[in-house]
Design a protein around this motif. Structure first.
Motif, PDB file in Angstrom:
ATOM      1  N   LYS A  30       0.863  -1.181   0.000  1.00  0.00           N
ATOM      2  CA  LYS A  30       0.000   0.000   0.000  1.00  0.00           C
ATOM      3  C   LYS A  30       0.896   1.226   0.000  1.00  0.00           C
ATOM      4  O   LYS A  30       1.979   1.215   0.569  1.00  0.00           O
ATOM      5  CB  LYS A  30      -0.918   0.015   1.231  1.00  0.00           C
ATOM      6  N   GLU A  31       0.402   2.267  -0.606  1.00  0.00           N
ATOM      7  CA  GLU A  31       1.241   3.447  -0.777  1.00  0.00           C
ATOM      8  C   GLU A  31       1.622   4.102   0.551  1.00  0.00           C
ATOM      9  O   GLU A  31       2.764   4.461   0.786  1.00  0.00           O
ATOM     10  CB  GLU A  31       0.532   4.458  -1.665  1.00  0.00           C
ATOM     11  N   TYR A  32       0.662   4.298   1.432  1.00  0.00           N
ATOM     12  CA  TYR A  32       0.939   5.001   2.683  1.00  0.00           C
ATOM     13  C   TYR A  32       0.967   4.094   3.895  1.00  0.00           C
ATOM     14  O   TYR A  32       1.370   4.525   4.960  1.00  0.00           O
ATOM     15  CB  TYR A  32      -0.114   6.090   2.923  1.00  0.00           C
ATOM     16  N   ALA A  33       0.504   2.880   3.799  1.00  0.00           N
ATOM     17  CA  ALA A  33       0.442   1.978   4.944  1.00  0.00           C
ATOM     18  C   ALA A  33       1.122   0.668   4.601  1.00  0.00           C
ATOM     19  O   ALA A  33       0.519  -0.391   4.625  1.00  0.00           O
ATOM     20  CB  ALA A  33      -1.003   1.743   5.350  1.00  0.00           C
ATOM     21  N   GLU A  34       2.387   0.747   4.294  1.00  0.00           N
ATOM     22  CA  GLU A  34       3.069  -0.441   3.809  1.00  0.00           C
ATOM     23  C   GLU A  34       3.607  -1.340   4.914  1.00  0.00           C
ATOM     24  O   GLU A  34       4.096  -2.423   4.641  1.00  0.00           O
ATOM     25  CB  GLU A  34       4.211  -0.047   2.873  1.00  0.00           C
ATOM     26  N   LEU A  35       3.502  -0.937   6.158  1.00  0.00           N
ATOM     27  CA  LEU A  35       4.056  -1.737   7.249  1.00  0.00           C
ATOM     28  C   LEU A  35       3.148  -2.915   7.590  1.00  0.00           C
ATOM     29  O   LEU A  35       1.938  -2.841   7.453  1.00  0.00           O
ATOM     30  CB  LEU A  35       4.260  -0.857   8.473  1.00  0.00           C
ATOM     31  N   GLU A  36       3.750  -3.981   8.067  1.00  0.00           N
ATOM     32  CA  GLU A  36       2.988  -5.166   8.447  1.00  0.00           C
ATOM     33  C   GLU A  36       2.334  -4.961   9.815  1.00  0.00           C
ATOM     34  O   GLU A  36       2.693  -4.052  10.563  1.00  0.00           O
ATOM     35  CB  GLU A  36       3.887  -6.399   8.463  1.00  0.00           C
ATOM     36  N   TRP A  37       1.396  -5.812  10.162  1.00  0.00           N
ATOM     37  CA  TRP A  37       0.534  -5.608  11.318  1.00  0.00           C
ATOM     38  C   TRP A  37       1.259  -5.469  12.648  1.00  0.00           C
ATOM     39  O   TRP A  37       0.828  -4.660  13.479  1.00  0.00           O
ATOM     40  CB  TRP A  37      -0.569  -6.659  11.362  1.00  0.00           C
ATOM     41  N   ASN A  57      -6.579   3.352   8.367  1.00  0.00           N
ATOM     42  CA  ASN A  57      -5.814   3.049   7.161  1.00  0.00           C
ATOM     43  C   ASN A  57      -5.030   1.751   7.279  1.00  0.00           C
ATOM     44  O   ASN A  57      -4.688   1.139   6.275  1.00  0.00           O
ATOM     45  CB  ASN A  57      -4.863   4.200   6.832  1.00  0.00           C
ATOM     46  N   SER A  58      -4.760   1.313   8.492  1.00  0.00           N
ATOM     47  CA  SER A  58      -3.916   0.133   8.678  1.00  0.00           C
ATOM     48  C   SER A  58      -4.695  -1.118   9.059  1.00  0.00           C
ATOM     49  O   SER A  58      -4.091  -2.081   9.531  1.00  0.00           O
ATOM     50  CB  SER A  58      -2.869   0.425   9.750  1.00  0.00           C
ATOM     51  N   ILE A  59      -6.004  -1.118   8.886  1.00  0.00           N
ATOM     52  CA  ILE A  59      -6.781  -2.329   9.210  1.00  0.00           C
ATOM     53  C   ILE A  59      -6.368  -3.435   8.244  1.00  0.00           C
ATOM     54  O   ILE A  59      -6.441  -3.276   7.024  1.00  0.00           O
ATOM     55  CB  ILE A  59      -8.293  -2.055   9.121  1.00  0.00           C
ATOM     56  N   GLU A  60      -5.916  -4.528   8.821  1.00  0.00           N
ATOM     57  CA  GLU A  60      -5.389  -5.637   8.018  1.00  0.00           C
ATOM     58  C   GLU A  60      -5.848  -6.963   8.599  1.00  0.00           C
ATOM     59  O   GLU A  60      -6.208  -7.051   9.770  1.00  0.00           O
ATOM     60  CB  GLU A  60      -3.861  -5.608   8.021  1.00  0.00           C
ATOM     61  N   LEU A  61      -5.801  -7.975   7.773  1.00  0.00           N
ATOM     62  CA  LEU A  61      -6.068  -9.340   8.218  1.00  0.00           C
ATOM     63  C   LEU A  61      -4.742 -10.079   8.315  1.00  0.00           C
ATOM     64  O   LEU A  61      -4.120 -10.379   7.286  1.00  0.00           O
ATOM     65  CB  LEU A  61      -6.994 -10.058   7.231  1.00  0.00           C
ATOM     66  N   PRO A  62      -4.264 -10.361   9.515  1.00  0.00           N
ATOM     67  CA  PRO A  62      -2.989 -11.087   9.639  1.00  0.00           C
ATOM     68  C   PRO A  62      -3.150 -12.550   9.207  1.00  0.00           C
ATOM     69  O   PRO A  62      -4.122 -13.202   9.565  1.00  0.00           O
ATOM     70  CB  PRO A  62      -2.647 -10.985  11.120  1.00  0.00           C
ATOM     71  N   GLY A  93      -9.555  -2.278  -4.250  1.00  0.00           N
ATOM     72  CA  GLY A  93     -10.091  -1.494  -5.349  1.00  0.00           C
ATOM     73  C   GLY A  93     -10.356  -0.047  -4.994  1.00  0.00           C
ATOM     74  O   GLY A  93      -9.515   0.644  -4.441  1.00  0.00           O
ATOM     75  N   VAL A  94     -11.557   0.412  -5.318  1.00  0.00           N
ATOM     76  CA  VAL A  94     -11.924   1.813  -5.108  1.00  0.00           C
ATOM     77  C   VAL A  94     -11.908   2.168  -3.626  1.00  0.00           C
ATOM     78  O   VAL A  94     -11.465   3.253  -3.246  1.00  0.00           O
ATOM     79  CB  VAL A  94     -13.313   2.092  -5.726  1.00  0.00           C
ATOM     80  N   GLN A  95     -12.380   1.265  -2.757  1.00  0.00           N
ATOM     81  CA  GLN A  95     -12.375   1.547  -1.324  1.00  0.00           C
ATOM     82  C   GLN A  95     -10.949   1.770  -0.820  1.00  0.00           C
ATOM     83  O   GLN A  95     -10.695   2.666  -0.022  1.00  0.00           O
ATOM     84  CB  GLN A  95     -13.027   0.411  -0.526  1.00  0.00           C
ATOM     85  N   ASP A  96     -10.018   0.950  -1.289  1.00  0.00           N
ATOM     86  CA  ASP A  96      -8.619   1.117  -0.896  1.00  0.00           C
ATOM     87  C   ASP A  96      -8.077   2.457  -1.383  1.00  0.00           C
ATOM     88  O   ASP A  96      -7.396   3.162  -0.646  1.00  0.00           O
ATOM     89  CB  ASP A  96      -7.771  -0.031  -1.439  1.00  0.00           C
ATOM     90  N   ALA A  97      -8.402   2.817  -2.611  1.00  0.00           N
ATOM     91  CA  ALA A  97      -7.935   4.096  -3.150  1.00  0.00           C
ATOM     92  C   ALA A  97      -8.506   5.271  -2.356  1.00  0.00           C
ATOM     93  O   ALA A  97      -7.789   6.240  -2.057  1.00  0.00           O
ATOM     94  CB  ALA A  97      -8.316   4.216  -4.620  1.00  0.00           C
ATOM     95  N   TRP A 136      -6.287   7.840  -0.160  1.00  0.00           N
ATOM     96  CA  TRP A 136      -6.323   9.278  -0.422  1.00  0.00           C
ATOM     97  C   TRP A 136      -6.696  10.024   0.846  1.00  0.00           C
ATOM     98  O   TRP A 136      -6.089  11.030   1.188  1.00  0.00           O
ATOM     99  CB  TRP A 136      -7.329   9.605  -1.526  1.00  0.00           C
ATOM    100  N   TRP A 137      -7.705   9.554   1.575  1.00  0.00           N
ATOM    101  CA  TRP A 137      -8.150  10.190   2.812  1.00  0.00           C
ATOM    102  C   TRP A 137      -7.003  10.240   3.814  1.00  0.00           C
ATOM    103  O   TRP A 137      -6.736  11.272   4.420  1.00  0.00           O
ATOM    104  CB  TRP A 137      -9.344   9.401   3.364  1.00  0.00           C
ATOM    105  N   TYR A 138      -6.296   9.127   3.970  1.00  0.00           N
ATOM    106  CA  TYR A 138      -5.178   9.073   4.913  1.00  0.00           C
ATOM    107  C   TYR A 138      -4.057  10.014   4.475  1.00  0.00           C
ATOM    108  O   TYR A 138      -3.577  10.828   5.260  1.00  0.00           O
ATOM    109  CB  TYR A 138      -4.646   7.641   5.013  1.00  0.00           C
TER     110      TYR A 138
END
Length: 129
Positions: free
Chosen positions: A5-12, A61-66, A78-82, A86-88
């Motif tokens: 991800k562009e702004y949230a590239e770190l792992e959980w 922005n960092s909600i992820e499924l480990p 998709g669009v939700q991620d974009a 953008w919001w973040y």
């Protein structure tokens, strides 16, 4: 290792550590705010709002499924991620650029003018002077 991800590239695990740092920072700021005896608390309130907003930005922005200890997948696609990205990105940049500038102006502007900021004193038409 990243989530691509562009702004949230770190792992959980790192995201959780960052959120904990923001929480500890908030506890520290709350202690400072309670101990302060200054009548001008507006800047402290701005900083509290800033801290809360940036924490919410990071968490949403960092909600992820480990899926393993060092791998996770984002819940948005998709669009939700974009839109979330953008919001973040838009708000995080705005918070990091706007709030420090406002904080500096609340300090340096009254020093340079050698008088308080207008909102900190009674206007003449209210006080009758």
């Amino acid at each position: 290792m990243s989530t691509a991800k562009e702004y949230a590239e770190l792992e959980w695990p790192i995201d959780i550590a960052i959120a904990l740092v923001w929480i500890v920072f908030g506890i520290n700021m709350s202690g400072h705010h309670q101990a302060a005896r200054a009548p001008h608390v507006r800047l402290d309130l701005v900083l509290h709002r800033h801290l809360g907003d940036i924490t919410i930005l990071h968490v949403v922005n960092s909600i992820e499924l480990p899926v393993s200890l060092l791998k996770s997948y984002p819940v948005y696609a998709g669009v939700q991620d974009a839109l979330v990205q953008w919001w973040y990105g838009h708000n995080a940049v705005g918070f990091f650029l706007t709030t420090p500038f406002l904080g500096m102006m609340y300090y340096y502007l009254p020093k340079a003018a050698d008088r308080p900021i207008f909102s900190y004193r009674s206007p003449s038409f209210i006080s009758g002077r």
